[in-house]
Scaffold this motif. Structure first.
Motif, mmCIF file in Angstrom:
data_model
loop_
_atom_site.group_PDB
_atom_site.id
_atom_site.type_symbol
_atom_site.label_atom_id
_atom_site.label_comp_id
_atom_site.label_asym_id
_atom_site.label_seq_id
_atom_site.Cartn_x
_atom_site.Cartn_y
_atom_site.Cartn_z
ATOM 1 N N ALA A 415 0.958 -1.228 -0.069
ATOM 2 C CA ALA A 415 0.072 -0.213 0.188
ATOM 3 C C ALA A 415 0.752 1.168 0.244
ATOM 4 C CB ALA A 415 -0.949 0.091 1.170
ATOM 5 N N GLY A 416 0.489 2.073 -0.762
ATOM 6 C CA GLY A 416 1.242 3.433 -0.855
ATOM 7 C C GLY A 416 2.198 3.428 -1.871
ATOM 8 N N GLY A 417 2.237 2.158 -2.422
ATOM 9 C CA GLY A 417 3.340 2.227 -3.600
ATOM 10 C C GLY A 417 4.697 1.994 -2.976
ATOM 11 N N VAL A 418 4.756 1.561 -2.040
ATOM 12 C CA VAL A 418 6.033 1.264 -1.454
ATOM 13 C C VAL A 418 6.413 -0.086 -1.424
ATOM 14 C CG1 VAL A 418 7.362 0.992 0.912
ATOM 15 C CG2 VAL A 418 5.916 2.957 0.408
ATOM 16 N N PHE A 419 7.837 -0.246 -1.919
ATOM 17 C CA PHE A 419 8.406 -1.786 -2.122
ATOM 18 C C PHE A 419 9.232 -2.269 -0.960
ATOM 19 C CE2 PHE A 419 7.930 -0.651 -6.509
ATOM 20 C CZ PHE A 419 7.050 -1.658 -6.854
ATOM 21 N N HIS A 420 9.223 -3.493 -0.692
ATOM 22 C CA HIS A 420 9.995 -4.063 0.101
ATOM 23 C C HIS A 420 10.995 -5.197 -0.566
ATOM 24 C CE1 HIS A 420 7.832 -1.790 3.379
ATOM 25 N NE2 HIS A 420 7.008 -1.967 2.431
ATOM 26 N N GLU A 421 12.087 -5.278 -0.329
ATOM 27 C CA GLU A 421 13.077 -6.429 -0.862
ATOM 28 C C GLU A 421 12.332 -7.536 -0.420
ATOM 29 O OE1 GLU A 421 17.331 -5.323 -1.261
ATOM 30 O OE2 GLU A 421 17.562 -7.422 -2.075
ATOM 31 N N VAL A 422 12.462 -8.547 -1.234
ATOM 32 C CA VAL A 422 12.221 -9.927 -0.713
ATOM 33 C C VAL A 422 13.473 -10.678 -0.734
ATOM 34 C CG1 VAL A 422 10.971 -12.023 -1.052
ATOM 35 C CG2 VAL A 422 9.901 -9.724 -1.457
ATOM 36 N N PRO A 423 13.925 -11.172 0.308
ATOM 37 C CA PRO A 423 15.097 -12.141 0.183
ATOM 38 C C PRO A 423 14.806 -13.464 -0.532
ATOM 39 C CG PRO A 423 14.435 -12.020 2.410
ATOM 40 C CD PRO A 423 13.553 -11.085 1.675
ATOM 41 N N MET A 424 15.615 -14.061 -1.385
ATOM 42 C CA MET A 424 15.242 -15.234 -2.175
ATOM 43 C C MET A 424 16.083 -16.437 -1.254
ATOM 44 S SD MET A 424 13.200 -15.095 -4.513
ATOM 45 C CE MET A 424 11.996 -13.980 -3.702
ATOM 46 N N GLU A 425 15.661 -17.690 -1.549
ATOM 47 C CA GLU A 425 16.588 -18.546 -0.947
ATOM 48 C C GLU A 425 17.818 -18.582 -1.598
ATOM 49 O OE1 GLU A 425 13.568 -18.948 -1.647
ATOM 50 O OE2 GLU A 425 12.405 -19.549 -0.056
ATOM 51 N N PRO A 426 18.747 -19.304 -1.076
ATOM 52 C CA PRO A 426 20.353 -19.107 -1.531
ATOM 53 C C PRO A 426 20.342 -19.740 -2.823
ATOM 54 C CG PRO A 426 20.211 -20.045 0.700
ATOM 55 C CD PRO A 426 18.926 -19.846 0.444
ATOM 56 N N GLU A 427 19.676 -20.689 -3.155
ATOM 57 C CA GLU A 427 19.829 -21.025 -4.454
ATOM 58 C C GLU A 427 19.426 -20.348 -5.548
ATOM 59 O OE1 GLU A 427 16.710 -24.445 -3.988
ATOM 60 O OE2 GLU A 427 16.529 -23.859 -6.171
ATOM 61 N N LEU A 428 18.655 -19.227 -5.127
ATOM 62 C CA LEU A 428 18.315 -18.222 -6.211
ATOM 63 C C LEU A 428 18.924 -16.991 -6.063
ATOM 64 C CD1 LEU A 428 14.272 -18.675 -5.869
ATOM 65 C CD2 LEU A 428 15.751 -19.560 -7.730
ATOM 66 N N GLN A 429 19.981 -16.907 -5.239
ATOM 67 C CA GLN A 429 20.743 -15.831 -5.125
ATOM 68 C C GLN A 429 21.989 -15.822 -5.889
ATOM 69 O OE1 GLN A 429 21.263 -14.541 -0.940
ATOM 70 N NE2 GLN A 429 19.215 -14.674 -0.389
ATOM 71 N N ARG A 430 22.105 -17.010 -6.791
ATOM 72 C CA ARG A 430 23.133 -17.248 -7.227
ATOM 73 C C ARG A 430 23.506 -15.926 -8.502
ATOM 74 N NH1 ARG A 430 21.003 -22.848 -9.380
ATOM 75 N NH2 ARG A 430 19.209 -21.549 -9.592
ATOM 76 N N ALA A 431 24.573 -15.420 -8.281
ATOM 77 C CA ALA A 431 25.170 -14.280 -9.258
ATOM 78 C C ALA A 431 25.343 -14.878 -10.351
ATOM 79 C CB ALA A 431 26.417 -13.739 -8.701
ATOM 80 N N ARG A 432 24.616 -14.589 -11.527
ATOM 81 C CA ARG A 432 24.980 -14.959 -13.118
ATOM 82 C C ARG A 432 24.970 -13.903 -13.958
ATOM 83 N NH1 ARG A 432 21.533 -20.471 -13.249
ATOM 84 N NH2 ARG A 432 22.934 -21.897 -12.459
#
Lengths: 555, 396
Positions: A415-432
């Motif tokens: 609400a209010g157009g505010v974003f909150h970062e959603v942490p992903m599981e480690p397997e999805l945080q792969r830097a590619r």
């Protein structure tokens, strides 16, 4: 499982594809939001495609700009399929082997995909970058336009899993270097027109040395080393041919370095407008004046540059209402230090930079991204943001604090157009080296999934496994007077507005209907559709948790 | 009189407290805070020459010259022998462009306080260069046009002081007279060829005018002549910064900070590049130490404010920008950022004052004109918006 039945509406019939609990007899007030958490979860189902860019030590700039993806149902079986645009040799521009082939994957259900490229005839030619999916000939089958270096291709879907290259007849081959492309009906004549985003004047014979010669570090060149290009607009004549109206529409008067194109009717005049991101140049916003004319108004309306006033690397974009005020907003990806700019549509006074107010500035300042999408990933009634992550320069670490390979980014809208970062599981945080991304509900469970291309590695197929999300409704539009895909149709449910477009992200295309998260509501009491033809349609008491086929009424 | 005043203050301990607090804040560089305290002190003890004088100085330092003058004059009426107040009145008069009034005051200060070197130097500059000191004060007060006119007169009279032409180049640069600024700097370099300090000044102006290629050549020349010339090293860092080569910029700024530990700008640049490299903890430490060491160097507060913005702590950024402006009202960047913050908050009318100030103090920054256009757009002032967009488009 598909059930079809009639449902009485004020101005038309709809067909219901039952997926989860088509509870027509239960009425709830539409109430989206607060009760639904910000948790969004994915798992990588994977798909057997590796994006090949033919990288060379000379670092030809074409090599780092690859990777468009399309999500579309090419065989009409109700399961969304996937197409990947692929590179070639550099600088030879030849698809010398299967590894450079463009690829079409048929969705078999259950996140299983089968490579049907050869049967479809879509292996392609040359060095490809982007893709735009839509039914340009209104035959009920989704076609593909593939962009690339020194020429683009239009593939007509013949049905039976076969495509035909109709580029020559259509007259849309171009010959420049195009990256983004998109389908929209600019003159509302019921035929989809084609906008092609042209990037740079590039030639392998004039490849400058960029980087630090003293240290012998060669880098991909900054776009300032190349001349820009004007974009192209092709009007669909309806007979399989297109008229190049770039000049007479006013589009060709503006030279840029375009990376992506997205469409929305920002001023509610019933005509689709065009937003184009440019690389290290001000963006363009082409206001559709009607009569086949466009006026460039990016500066006048405040979307040419982020509020800090500096040129940024405008990558992929999305153009839709994210804060449920009924007006389409703009978000696009950029590189580390630039943020992912967000422009909120303020109505008569134009757009306002909203990065700080939304929290996106701080979250994205250190990130580099390519392909963004605003989609309600947890069905709470607020659109969330997904951005595929990576930098452009594969040795940026030698010069900046940024990293070439990066994780994808997910932020939950609220609400209010505010974003909150959603942490992903480690397997999805792969830097590619992520690039293009497309978005669709691949397993028809009501949760929007994502497919992301990755240079040199297997593409990622993010299955949305968010638990306890809200209800949802996806409208599959079928135009009759309007274009068959209903592209440009605006759909309103309660305070939420979304519109049909396939132009989402970087060089990519998502042909997946118009999706709504409904929060705790089990029924959408009122669904209003404004078709590109001007026809207005109202559906009432539409049960949630299903995809609904909606056909445009005659009036 | 003195005894009476002392009694008066003794009868007003609250005034004394405000005066002491105001003085302490002014010493720390918090001129806005000092002003509030000193106003309370003057309200409670309106005939206290010390309180009136210090309030006048605090206002003068914030650029509130018109308000400062009568206070300093009043303080002198109350304590005519106070040479410090007289000196500050003279400086204020110079900044306000009233050199004729400043001169007798300076002469009297020098007579009464022969060891006041600042007053003597200022007076000497009057005599030797017919007003270089006045021109410098006018420049510092942001009155670039007045300063330029004075310097142009000196040039017409045949001045051969490279500093006159250097300052003239800066004035013209600040007024957006790029071609004239170049000519003046070229003349300065003719008069003092190979002076690395002048070369660094020339490069700085070129950089601000976005003439990067030329600036690069000038910096290279300065470093060739004097490899350890700290301003040139700093500029080299700035060039790397512009190239996006943050890591090499960091090396140059670290070197500059070591070459001249007394240069607050080197510290500010170092903190800035650390911020851009996302080394927030290091940047914070650099800037906090810088502020502690150079509490009156406005750009350190500005850099700290930008760091706060990047970290998403808007509440910390605003007072830091305000503090920077209290110390140096001509800081275009701080005006720009504060203007943008106000715009962000939907306070377009309030933003205008800051953005207009930013344009005034750095007319060559196209980003300011874009922000001004956005503010006018938000206010529905289409013609003003179009004008600012045109200015934006014209600038390189």
């Amino acid at each position: 499982m598909r059930h079809s039945f009639g449902l009485s509406t004020r101005s038309g019939n709809i067909t219901c594809r039952v997926r989860f609990g088509c509870a027509l007899n239960v009425l709830f007030l539409l109430h989206a939001g607060a009760a639904w958490g910000q948790t969004i979860r994915f798992r990588d189902a994977g798909i057997g495609f590796v994006l090949e860019n033919g990288a060379t030590p000379e670092k030809h700039v074409i090599e780092t700009m690859v990777g468009g993806v399309a999500a579309f149902d090419f065989d009409g079986d109700g399961l969304t399929d996937i197409f990947f645009a692929n590179g070639a040799t550099s600088p030879g521009l030849l698809k010398t082997g299967e590894k450079f082939s463009n690829r079409l994957f048929r969705n078999l259900g259950g996140f299983r995909f089968k490579d049907v490229t050869a049967e479809a005839g879509l292996a392609g030619e040359g060095y490809c970058h982007g893709v735009a999916a839509a039914d340009f000939d209104n035959d009920g089958r989704v076609d593909l336009f593939v962009t690339g270096v020194r020429g683009n291709r239009l593939y007509r879907n013949l049905g039976g899993g076969r495509f035909e290259d109709v580029t020559a007849k259509a007259g849309v081959g171009g010959g420049l270097w195009s990256i983004g492309a998109g389908w929209f009906d600019f003159d509302n004549d019921g035929l989809l027109d084609l906008f092609v985003a042209n990037y740079l004047e590039w030639s392998p014979d004039a490849a400058p040395y960029c980087g630090d010669p003293a240290r012998g570090i060669r880098s991909y060149c900054h776009p300032r080393n190349y001349r820009g290009l004007a974009n192209a607009l092709y009007r669909n004549r309806g007979d399989g041919t297109f008229e190049d109206v770039s000049a007479k529409s006013g589009i060709a008067a503006h030279v840029g370095k375009a990376m992506s194109v997205s469409f929305a009717d920002y001023d509610g005049d019933g005509r689709m407008d065009v937003f184009v991101t440019n690389d290290k140049m001000p963006n363009s916003l082409f206001h559709n004046l009607g009569g086949g004319k466009f006026e460039e108004v990016a500066f006048e309306l405040g979307v040419a540059l982020p509020d800090h006033g500096r040129d940024v690397s405008g990558m992929g974009s999305d153009f839709r209402d994210y804060d449920n005020d009924g007006r389409p907003d703009i978000v696009f990806a950029a590189l580390a230090g630039e943020t992912f700019p967000l422009f909120r549509n303020a109505g008569a006074t134009g757009f306002r930079g909203w990065g700080r107010r939304s929290g996106l500035d701080v979250m994205s300042l250190r990130r580099s991204g390519w392909s963004p999408a605003l989609a309600d990933l947890n069905n709470d009634g607020w659109k969330d943001l997904f951005v595929s992550g990576a930098h452009v320069s594969d040795n940026v670490e030698m010069f900046e604090a940024a990293h070439y390979k990066a994780a994808n980014f997910v932020a939950a809208g609220s609400a209010g157009g505010v974003f909150h970062e959603v942490p992903m599981e480690p397997e999805l945080q792969r830097a590619r080296a992520h690039r293009g991304a497309a978005f669709a509900d691949f397993n028809n469970d009501g949760r929007v999934d994502a497919v992301v291309s990755v240079i040199g590695e297997r593409a990622e197929l993010w299955e949305n496994v968010t638990a306890g999300g809200g209800s949802w409704l996806t409208l599959k539009l079928h135009g009759t007077r309007s274009n068959r895909d209903g592209i440009g149709a605006e759909v309103r449910i309660g305070s939420q507005v979304n519109h049909m477009t396939t132009s989402v992200g970087y060089a990519s295309s998502s042909h997946a209907g118009v999706h709504f998260g409904l929060g705790s509501a089990r029924v959408a009491e009122r669904v209003e559709i404004r078709w590109p033809s001007g026809v207005r349609q109202v559906l009432t008491n539409v049960a949630a948790n299903r995809a609904v086929d909606v056909t445009e009424p005659a009036k | 009189m003195t005894a009476l005043l002392a009694l008066c203050l003794m009868a007003e301990p609250a005034a004394r407290q405000h005066l002491e607090r105001g003085f302490a804040l002014a010493q720390k560089g918090d001129l806005k805070g000092a002003e509030a305290e000193l106003r309370m002190a003057v309200k409670l003890a309106p005939d206290d020459p010390q309180a009136v004088s210090i309030l006048g100085i605090a206002l003068s330092q914030q650029g509130k010259l018109a308000e400062a003058t009568p206070l300093l004059e009043r303080a002198l009426e109350l304590a005519p022998g106070d040479s410090i107040t007289r000196f500050n009145l003279a400086v204020n008069q110079l900044r306000a462009g009233n050199a004729a009034a400043a001169r007798p005051n300076l002469e009297r200060v020098v007579r009464e306080q022969p060891d006041n070197k600042q007053a003597a130097a200022l007076l000497a500059s009057f005599r030797i260069e017919g007003g270089y000191g006045a021109a410098l004060e006018l420049y510092r007060a942001g009155r670039f046009g007045d300063s330029r006119r004075l310097l142009e007169k000196m040039a017409e009279q045949g001045s051969r002081d490279p500093n006159v032409f250097r300052l003239l180049a800066w004035c013209q640069h600040r007024e957006g007279r790029a071609a004239e600024s170049r000519a003046a700097m070229a003349r300065a370099l003719e008069l003092a060829p190979g002076d690395p300090a002048l070369l660094a000044n020339a490069a700085q102006i070129l950089l601000e005018e976005r003439q990067v290629t030329e600036a690069r050549a000038v910096v290279a020349k300065a470093l060739e002549l004097a490899p350890g010339h700290e301003p040139a090293v700093k500029l080299q860092g700035t060039l790397y910064l512009g190239d996006g080569d943050l890591k090499r910029a960091l090396v140059e700024f670290e070197r500059a900070a070591k070459l001249d530990p007394e240069d607050p700008e080197a510290v500010e640049r170092l903190g800035t590049v650390q911020r851009l490299l996302f080394e927030y903890a290091a940047a914070r430490m650099t800037l906090e130490r810088g502020v502690a060491r150079f509490p009156k160097f406005a750009r350190l507060y500005q850099a700290a404010a930008k760091l706060a913005l990047d970290e998403g702590v808007e509440g910390r950024a605003t007072p830091l920008f305000e503090r920077a402006l209290a110390l140096d009202a001509t800081l275009a960047d701080s005006h720009f950022e504060l203007g943008k913050l106000l715009l962000d908050q939907g306070r377009a009318a309030d933003a205008l004052a800051h953005l207009e100030a930013a344009a005034k103090f750095d007319g060559s920054n196209r980003q300011t004109h874009l922000a001004l256009a956005n503010a006018y757009r938000a206010l529905g002032r289409r013609e003003d918006q179009a004008r600012e967009l045109e200015r934006y488009r014209r600038l390189p």
